[in-house]
Design a protein around this motif. Sequence first.
Motif, PDB file in Angstrom:
ATOM      1  N   LYS A   4       0.825  -1.214   0.000  1.00 28.08           N
ATOM      2  CA  LYS A   4       0.000   0.000   0.000  1.00 28.08           C
ATOM      3  C   LYS A   4       0.858   1.262   0.000  1.00 28.08           C
ATOM      4  N   GLU A   5       1.951   1.241   0.741  1.00 30.01           N
ATOM      5  CA  GLU A   5       2.856   2.388   0.757  1.00 30.01           C
ATOM      6  C   GLU A   5       3.500   2.595  -0.609  1.00 30.01           C
ATOM      7  N   ALA A   6       3.892   1.495  -1.240  1.00 32.95           N
ATOM      8  CA  ALA A   6       4.517   1.586  -2.567  1.00 32.95           C
ATOM      9  C   ALA A   6       3.541   2.151  -3.591  1.00 32.95           C
ATOM     10  N   VAL A   7       2.304   1.700  -3.559  1.00 33.14           N
ATOM     11  CA  VAL A   7       1.283   2.193  -4.488  1.00 33.14           C
ATOM     12  C   VAL A   7       1.013   3.672  -4.248  1.00 33.14           C
ATOM     13  N   SER A   8       0.884   4.056  -3.000  1.00 32.01           N
ATOM     14  CA  SER A   8       0.640   5.462  -2.676  1.00 32.01           C
ATOM     15  C   SER A   8       1.791   6.336  -3.167  1.00 32.01           C
ATOM     16  N   ARG A   9       3.014   5.879  -2.960  1.00 37.24           N
ATOM     17  CA  ARG A   9       4.188   6.632  -3.403  1.00 37.24           C
ATOM     18  C   ARG A   9       4.177   6.792  -4.920  1.00 37.24           C
ATOM     19  N   ALA A  10       3.848   5.709  -5.633  1.00 36.22           N
ATOM     20  CA  ALA A  10       3.841   5.746  -7.102  1.00 36.22           C
ATOM     21  C   ALA A  10       2.758   6.690  -7.627  1.00 36.22           C
ATOM     22  N   ILE A  26      -6.217   9.089 -12.072  1.00 30.85           N
ATOM     23  CA  ILE A  26      -4.994   8.372 -11.730  1.00 30.85           C
ATOM     24  C   ILE A  26      -5.367   7.121 -10.949  1.00 30.85           C
ATOM     25  N   GLY A  27      -4.921   5.969 -11.450  1.00 32.22           N
ATOM     26  CA  GLY A  27      -5.291   4.734 -10.783  1.00 32.22           C
ATOM     27  C   GLY A  27      -4.266   3.628 -10.938  1.00 32.22           C
ATOM     28  N   LEU A  28      -4.305   2.723 -10.000  1.00 38.09           N
ATOM     29  CA  LEU A  28      -3.436   1.560 -10.000  1.00 38.09           C
ATOM     30  C   LEU A  28      -3.854   0.588 -11.094  1.00 38.09           C
ATOM     31  N   GLU A  29      -2.882   0.068 -11.824  1.00 37.75           N
ATOM     32  CA  GLU A  29      -3.144  -0.910 -12.867  1.00 37.75           C
ATOM     33  C   GLU A  29      -2.497  -2.259 -12.577  1.00 37.75           C
ATOM     34  N   GLU A  30      -1.236  -2.254 -12.175  1.00 33.77           N
ATOM     35  CA  GLU A  30      -0.508  -3.500 -11.923  1.00 33.77           C
ATOM     36  C   GLU A  30       0.526  -3.301 -10.821  1.00 33.77           C
ATOM     37  N   ILE A  31       0.843  -4.404 -10.145  1.00 31.39           N
ATOM     38  CA  ILE A  31       1.888  -4.395  -9.123  1.00 31.39           C
ATOM     39  C   ILE A  31       2.769  -5.620  -9.340  1.00 31.39           C
ATOM     40  N   ARG A  32       4.074  -5.382  -9.324  1.00 28.93           N
ATOM     41  CA  ARG A  32       5.040  -6.489  -9.334  1.00 28.93           C
ATOM     42  C   ARG A  32       6.158  -6.133  -8.362  1.00 28.93           C
ATOM     43  N   PHE A  33       6.782  -7.165  -7.831  1.00 30.30           N
ATOM     44  CA  PHE A  33       7.949  -6.933  -6.982  1.00 30.30           C
ATOM     45  C   PHE A  33       9.119  -7.690  -7.581  1.00 30.30           C
ATOM     46  N   ASP A  34      10.224  -6.983  -7.798  1.00 35.25           N
ATOM     47  CA  ASP A  34      11.443  -7.577  -8.339  1.00 35.25           C
ATOM     48  C   ASP A  34      12.353  -7.915  -7.165  1.00 35.25           C
ATOM     49  N   ASP A  35      12.432  -9.217  -6.835  1.00 41.56           N
ATOM     50  CA  ASP A  35      13.253  -9.661  -5.700  1.00 41.56           C
ATOM     51  C   ASP A  35      14.731  -9.377  -5.901  1.00 41.56           C
ATOM     52  N   ARG A  36      15.204  -9.522  -7.119  1.00 38.52           N
ATOM     53  CA  ARG A  36      16.634  -9.341  -7.384  1.00 38.52           C
ATOM     54  C   ARG A  36      17.085  -7.905  -7.157  1.00 38.52           C
ATOM     55  N   GLN A  37      16.224  -6.955  -7.520  1.00 39.91           N
ATOM     56  CA  GLN A  37      16.596  -5.542  -7.370  1.00 39.91           C
ATOM     57  C   GLN A  37      15.958  -4.868  -6.157  1.00 39.91           C
ATOM     58  N   LEU A  39      12.860  -3.917  -5.814  1.00 41.11           N
ATOM     59  CA  LEU A  39      12.070  -2.809  -6.352  1.00 41.11           C
ATOM     60  C   LEU A  39      10.611  -3.196  -6.510  1.00 41.11           C
ATOM     61  N   TRP A  40       9.752  -2.251  -6.175  1.00 42.40           N
ATOM     62  CA  TRP A  40       8.344  -2.363  -6.525  1.00 42.40           C
ATOM     63  C   TRP A  40       8.189  -1.785  -7.927  1.00 42.40           C
ATOM     64  N   LEU A  41       7.484  -2.484  -8.789  1.00 41.92           N
ATOM     65  CA  LEU A  41       7.178  -2.006 -10.138  1.00 41.92           C
ATOM     66  C   LEU A  41       5.679  -1.771 -10.172  1.00 41.92           C
ATOM     67  N   VAL A  73       6.281   2.889 -12.351  1.00 42.46           N
ATOM     68  CA  VAL A  73       7.077   3.616 -11.377  1.00 42.46           C
ATOM     69  C   VAL A  73       7.889   2.583 -10.591  1.00 42.46           C
ATOM     70  N   HIS A  74       9.203   2.753 -10.580  1.00 40.80           N
ATOM     71  CA  HIS A  74      10.106   1.842  -9.884  1.00 40.80           C
ATOM     72  C   HIS A  74      10.439   2.450  -8.524  1.00 40.80           C
ATOM     73  N   VAL A  75       9.993   1.775  -7.463  1.00 40.02           N
ATOM     74  CA  VAL A  75      10.139   2.289  -6.097  1.00 40.02           C
ATOM     75  C   VAL A  75      11.028   1.343  -5.296  1.00 40.02           C
ATOM     76  N   LYS A  76      12.087   1.888  -4.688  1.00 36.66           N
ATOM     77  CA  LYS A  76      12.966   1.072  -3.851  1.00 36.66           C
ATOM     78  C   LYS A  76      12.214   0.608  -2.610  1.00 36.66           C
ATOM     79  N   ASP A  77      12.345  -0.680  -2.311  1.00 43.43           N
ATOM     80  CA  ASP A  77      11.634  -1.245  -1.170  1.00 43.43           C
ATOM     81  C   ASP A  77      12.167  -0.736   0.164  1.00 43.43           C
ATOM     82  N   ASP A  78      13.476  -0.537   0.278  1.00 42.20           N
ATOM     83  CA  ASP A  78      14.049  -0.199   1.574  1.00 42.20           C
ATOM     84  C   ASP A  78      13.741   1.222   2.048  1.00 42.20           C
ATOM     85  N   ASP A  79      13.707   2.184   1.115  1.00 41.80           N
ATOM     86  CA  ASP A  79      13.492   3.572   1.558  1.00 41.80           C
ATOM     87  C   ASP A  79      12.338   4.293   0.850  1.00 41.80           C
TER      88      ASP A  79
END
Length: 92
Positions: A4-10, A26-37, A39-41, A73-79
């Motif tokens: 939810k925080e990642a979506v709000s930030r995006a 403005i609306g949410l369409e898709e959510i993915r999480f890239d474990d290797r990087q 990152l929230w996509l 929108v690519h959002v870093k998970d840690d910060d």
Amino acid sequence: MNVKEAVSRAKTYVAEIFDDESPSNIGLEEIRFDDRQDLWLITVGFSRSWNRPKPFTTALGGDIDLNRTYKVVHVKDDDGKVVSLTDRTVEQ
């Protein structure tokens, strides 16, 4: 960061970065999480002023579907920092 925080930030980022183009719907369409990087996509869809139908067109029964723009929108998970914004590409 939770989803939810990642979506709000995006969504906030899209609203701010495209502010001079008056984005709407403005609306949410898709959510993915890239474990290797780590990152929230987050794919965010929105309409711009030139995508809106003309009032007389819709009154005459024209297509009222709005054209939409889709950005990832690519959002870093840690910060929660947004590190990039890209066009969503559709694979066929």
